[in-house]
Scaffold this active site. Structure first.
Site, PDB file in Angstrom:
ATOM      1  N   HIS A 265       0.808  -1.225   0.000  1.00 21.85           N
ATOM      2  CA  HIS A 265       0.000   0.000   0.000  1.00 21.85           C
ATOM      3  C   HIS A 265       0.844   1.280   0.000  1.00 21.85           C
ATOM      4  O   HIS A 265       0.289   2.375  -0.165  1.00 21.85           O
ATOM      5  CB  HIS A 265      -0.933   0.040   1.212  1.00 21.85           C
ATOM      6  CG  HIS A 265      -2.032  -0.971   1.182  1.00 21.85           C
ATOM      7  ND1 HIS A 265      -2.871  -1.130   0.094  1.00 21.85           N
ATOM      8  CD2 HIS A 265      -2.434  -1.891   2.100  1.00 21.85           C
ATOM      9  CE1 HIS A 265      -3.739  -2.098   0.345  1.00 21.85           C
ATOM     10  NE2 HIS A 265      -3.490  -2.577   1.558  1.00 21.85           N
TER      11      HIS A 265
ATOM     12  N   ASP B 206      -3.273 -10.564  -2.289  1.00 23.14           N
ATOM     13  CA  ASP B 206      -3.842  -9.978  -1.069  1.00 23.14           C
ATOM     14  C   ASP B 206      -5.276  -9.527  -1.365  1.00 23.14           C
ATOM     15  O   ASP B 206      -5.604  -9.167  -2.498  1.00 23.14           O
ATOM     16  CB  ASP B 206      -2.985  -8.787  -0.650  1.00 23.14           C
ATOM     17  CG  ASP B 206      -3.331  -8.228   0.713  1.00 23.14           C
ATOM     18  OD1 ASP B 206      -2.593  -8.510   1.665  1.00 23.14           O
ATOM     19  OD2 ASP B 206      -4.337  -7.498   0.820  1.00 23.14           O
TER      20      ASP B 206
ATOM     21  N   HIS C 122      -6.742  -6.893  -0.485  1.00 23.13           N
ATOM     22  CA  HIS C 122      -6.807  -5.452  -0.737  1.00 23.13           C
ATOM     23  C   HIS C 122      -5.983  -5.107  -1.976  1.00 23.13           C
ATOM     24  O   HIS C 122      -4.928  -5.701  -2.221  1.00 23.13           O
ATOM     25  CB  HIS C 122      -6.277  -4.664   0.466  1.00 23.13           C
ATOM     26  CG  HIS C 122      -7.001  -4.959   1.738  1.00 23.13           C
ATOM     27  ND1 HIS C 122      -6.546  -5.885   2.656  1.00 23.13           N
ATOM     28  CD2 HIS C 122      -8.157  -4.455   2.243  1.00 23.13           C
ATOM     29  CE1 HIS C 122      -7.394  -5.936   3.669  1.00 23.13           C
ATOM     30  NE2 HIS C 122      -8.373  -5.078   3.449  1.00 23.13           N
TER      31      HIS C 122
ATOM     32  N   ASP D  72      -5.274 -12.557   3.479  1.00 18.39           N
ATOM     33  CA  ASP D  72      -6.488 -11.999   4.065  1.00 18.39           C
ATOM     34  C   ASP D  72      -7.720 -12.203   3.185  1.00 18.39           C
ATOM     35  O   ASP D  72      -8.810 -11.728   3.531  1.00 18.39           O
ATOM     36  CB  ASP D  72      -6.308 -10.524   4.418  1.00 18.39           C
ATOM     37  CG  ASP D  72      -5.529  -9.741   3.392  1.00 18.39           C
ATOM     38  OD1 ASP D  72      -5.217 -10.299   2.320  1.00 18.39           O
ATOM     39  OD2 ASP D  72      -5.213  -8.564   3.661  1.00 18.39           O
TER      40      ASP D  72
END
Length: 309
Positions: A122, A159, A161, A243
């Site tokens: 990120h 992931d 996200h 996740d």
């Protein structure tokens, strides 16, 4: 050949406030799950400023270096914090990713798993975000290209996200193919399928809440693997977030532990076909501790199997 595991105790010293999902226990659980496995275990070295400056500007690096507190916490954005040990941990995460690339491309190991924290996908060019300070996998890709002379590197981010930071750091480099699967809508709110980058090298695959392993397997087989075959990378880098697990508290994708093993096996087979099995995998998210540990263990089992094959 061998699978390398790069980690370091300094990564335990990056501490977030009580109740923060990116907690010290994540790394404890992962490393415990990897005990007894046939791995070449190495301390992640400290990264260098020159490594970070391959993707981040000097003023951003200066900001991060000057922000580490002597005690307590400094809040870098809504959910990203620095504690007294965070800067060193972040340099270990960078150094581990760079060392993994050097080892894989140098023929010392077949593949490598970098179990460090803070995560990285990120962190944008000049913005810490989403628990991340430096773009570890983007730095790894630049190392492969600029130091080792590769022409094409692919990054697959599974992931849950969107890897907005990685996209921001690599979108202007046509030598890097970036594929991200992620739940949408979900933090950070980016990653729409129409975002393809100035060179058409970005592929964002948005997943609806409730996407299960059967659908994800079809996406991997019918979309991601063909993209890799078309690009013909000389190295495959994975942003290995766990996740998207059905038990993870931060999202709503419904993959099982076994799905992560299958995903890894398929990507390893693609790497074997395309780039001599060369894979560098870097730990990203995963916030149910038991699910994270089990999924990471199966991920590494498949890397070991690929390296021994």
């Amino acid at each position: 050949m061998t699978t390398a595991l790069l980690t370091h105790p300094d990564c335990i010293d990056h501490v977030n406030p009580d109740g923060h999902p990116e907690q010290v226990a994540r790394l404890h659980y992962v490393l415990k799950a990897l005990e007894g496995k046939d791995l070449l275990r190495l301390d992640a070295p400290m990264g260098e400023d020159a490594h970070i400056l391959m993707t981040h500007p000097q003023d951003y690096l200066d900001r991060i270096k000057s922000s580490g507190p002597e005690d307590g916490f400094v809040q870098m954005d809504a959910d990203t914090f620095m504690s007294p040990g965070s800067l060193t941990a972040a340099y270990r995460a960078v150094g581990g990713a760079v060392k993994a690339v050097d080892m894989v491309l140098g023929g010392e190991v077949e593949n490598a798993f970098v179990a460090t924290r803070p995560p990285g996908h990120h962190a944008e060019t000049a913005s810490p975000m989403g628990f991340c300070l430096f773009g570890n996998v983007a730095i790894a890709a630049k190392r492969a290209l600029d130091h080792h002379g590769l022409s094409r590197v692919a990054i697959v981010d599974f992931d849950v996200h969107h890897g907005n930071g990685t996209e921001d750091l690599v979108k202007n480099d046509p030598r890097i193919r970036f594929v991200s699967t992620h739940q949408m809508p979900l933090y950070p709110g980016t990653g729409a399928p129409q975002e393809t980058g100035p060179h058409g090298t970005i592929t964002n695959i948005a997943l609806s809440t409730g996407t299960d392993g059967d659908l994800y397997r079809k996406i991997l087989a019918n979309r991601i693997i063909p993209i890799l075959r078309d690009f013909q990378p000389e190295l495959l880098i994975l942003s290995a977030g766990f996740d998207a697990h059905v038990e993870d508290p931060l999202a709503g994708i419904e993959l099982s532990t076994e799905d992560f093993g299958w995903i890894t096996a398929q990507l390893a087979q693609a790497a074997a076909d395309l780039c001599g099995g060369k894979i560098v995998s870097c730990l990203e998210g995963g916030y149910n501790l038991d699910a994270l540990a089990a999924s990471a263990a199966l991920h590494v089992d498949e890397l070991i199997a690929a390296g021994a094959g």
